[in-house]
Motif scaffolding. Sequence first.
Motif, mmCIF file in Angstrom:
data_model
loop_
_atom_site.group_PDB
_atom_site.id
_atom_site.type_symbol
_atom_site.label_atom_id
_atom_site.label_comp_id
_atom_site.label_asym_id
_atom_site.label_seq_id
_atom_site.Cartn_x
_atom_site.Cartn_y
_atom_site.Cartn_z
ATOM 1 N N MET A 168 40.676 106.007 77.308
ATOM 2 C CA MET A 168 39.831 106.711 76.338
ATOM 3 C C MET A 168 38.403 106.171 76.460
ATOM 4 N N THR A 169 37.464 107.079 76.463
ATOM 5 C CA THR A 169 36.072 106.657 76.589
ATOM 6 C C THR A 169 35.546 106.162 75.256
ATOM 7 N N MET A 170 34.430 105.479 75.323
ATOM 8 C CA MET A 170 33.796 104.970 74.108
ATOM 9 C C MET A 170 33.441 106.126 73.184
ATOM 10 N N THR A 171 32.909 107.208 73.759
ATOM 11 C CA THR A 171 32.513 108.360 72.946
ATOM 12 C C THR A 171 33.728 108.962 72.251
ATOM 13 N N ALA A 172 34.824 109.115 72.972
ATOM 14 C CA ALA A 172 36.033 109.687 72.367
ATOM 15 C C ALA A 172 36.533 108.795 71.238
ATOM 16 N N THR A 173 36.511 107.490 71.444
ATOM 17 C CA THR A 173 36.948 106.562 70.412
ATOM 18 C C THR A 173 36.053 106.673 69.182
ATOM 19 N N LEU A 174 34.764 106.674 69.388
ATOM 20 C CA LEU A 174 33.832 106.786 68.269
ATOM 21 C C LEU A 174 33.973 108.147 67.592
ATOM 22 N N ALA A 175 34.186 109.176 68.372
ATOM 23 C CA ALA A 175 34.388 110.514 67.802
ATOM 24 C C ALA A 175 35.611 110.519 66.892
ATOM 25 N N ASP A 176 36.678 109.884 67.334
ATOM 26 C CA ASP A 176 37.904 109.817 66.526
ATOM 27 C C ASP A 176 37.672 109.009 65.255
ATOM 28 N N ASP A 223 29.783 116.866 69.023
ATOM 29 C CA ASP A 223 28.670 117.806 68.834
ATOM 30 C C ASP A 223 27.336 117.061 68.825
ATOM 31 N N ALA A 224 27.309 115.911 68.164
ATOM 32 C CA ALA A 224 26.073 115.114 68.109
ATOM 33 C C ALA A 224 25.637 114.710 69.509
ATOM 34 N N MET A 225 26.591 114.312 70.346
ATOM 35 C CA MET A 225 26.231 113.887 71.698
ATOM 36 C C MET A 225 25.724 115.069 72.533
ATOM 37 N N GLU A 226 26.255 116.253 72.276
ATOM 38 C CA GLU A 226 25.714 117.445 72.952
ATOM 39 C C GLU A 226 24.295 117.704 72.459
ATOM 40 N N ARG A 227 24.100 117.621 71.165
ATOM 41 C CA ARG A 227 22.791 117.874 70.552
ATOM 42 C C ARG A 227 21.754 116.843 71.010
ATOM 43 N N PHE A 228 22.183 115.575 71.140
ATOM 44 C CA PHE A 228 21.286 114.490 71.518
ATOM 45 C C PHE A 228 21.352 114.165 73.015
ATOM 46 N N GLY A 249 23.597 113.140 74.940
ATOM 47 C CA GLY A 249 24.286 111.912 75.290
ATOM 48 C C GLY A 249 23.572 110.628 74.908
ATOM 49 N N ASN A 250 22.448 110.737 74.228
ATOM 50 C CA ASN A 250 21.670 109.548 73.859
ATOM 51 C C ASN A 250 22.231 108.961 72.557
ATOM 52 N N GLU A 251 23.204 108.059 72.725
ATOM 53 C CA GLU A 251 23.876 107.460 71.568
ATOM 54 C C GLU A 251 22.920 106.665 70.687
ATOM 55 N N ALA A 252 22.006 105.941 71.307
ATOM 56 C CA ALA A 252 21.059 105.116 70.543
ATOM 57 C C ALA A 252 20.148 105.984 69.678
ATOM 58 N N LEU A 253 19.682 107.099 70.225
ATOM 59 C CA LEU A 253 18.819 108.005 69.452
ATOM 60 C C LEU A 253 19.589 108.596 68.278
ATOM 61 N N PHE A 254 20.821 109.049 68.552
ATOM 62 C CA PHE A 254 21.634 109.599 67.460
ATOM 63 C C PHE A 254 21.814 108.551 66.363
ATOM 64 N N GLU A 255 22.200 107.345 66.758
ATOM 65 C CA GLU A 255 22.463 106.312 65.760
ATOM 66 C C GLU A 255 21.200 106.009 64.953
ATOM 67 N N ARG A 256 20.076 105.893 65.619
ATOM 68 C CA ARG A 256 18.817 105.592 64.926
ATOM 69 C C ARG A 256 18.479 106.686 63.916
ATOM 70 N N LEU A 257 18.605 107.947 64.327
ATOM 71 C CA LEU A 257 18.258 109.045 63.426
ATOM 72 C C LEU A 257 19.321 109.243 62.343
#
Length: 124
Positions: free
Chosen positions: A1-9, A20-25, A27-35
């Motif tokens: 399982m990838t990190m994204t899938a784990t976090l998504a779950d 959806d957030a990763m599609e919108r951003f 794949g920029n996890e840091a930007l999503f988290e910051r915002l």
Amino acid sequence: MTMTATLADKLAPYGIDYVDAMERFEGNEALFERLALKYLGDTHFAGLVAALEVKDFDDAYNQAHSLKGVAGNLSLRTLYEAATYESDALHAGEYEAAEKHLPQVEEAHKKAVEGLEALRDGTL
């Protein structure tokens, strides 16, 4: 399982659609988290509650509409859906329906905050 899938779950129970957030951003996890963590200081939910308490339905609509936009942009899916209903009801002049729906908006807001706090604190 990838990190994204784990976090998504882990975020899904909080109404947060991380895929959806990763599609919108893009794949920029840091930007999503910051915002997304900026939502913890967002005042639109409190503004909506305050406006409804004094029956200022114009301001309530503005607050609900802004909350809907923020939630949508951050993929806070459950909150987005609740805020959309609230915004639409207020826009249509269905004030009683909007007031009755407020607990669903509040629950979605609280869950999103809980999930974002867990993300921030690294407790997911």
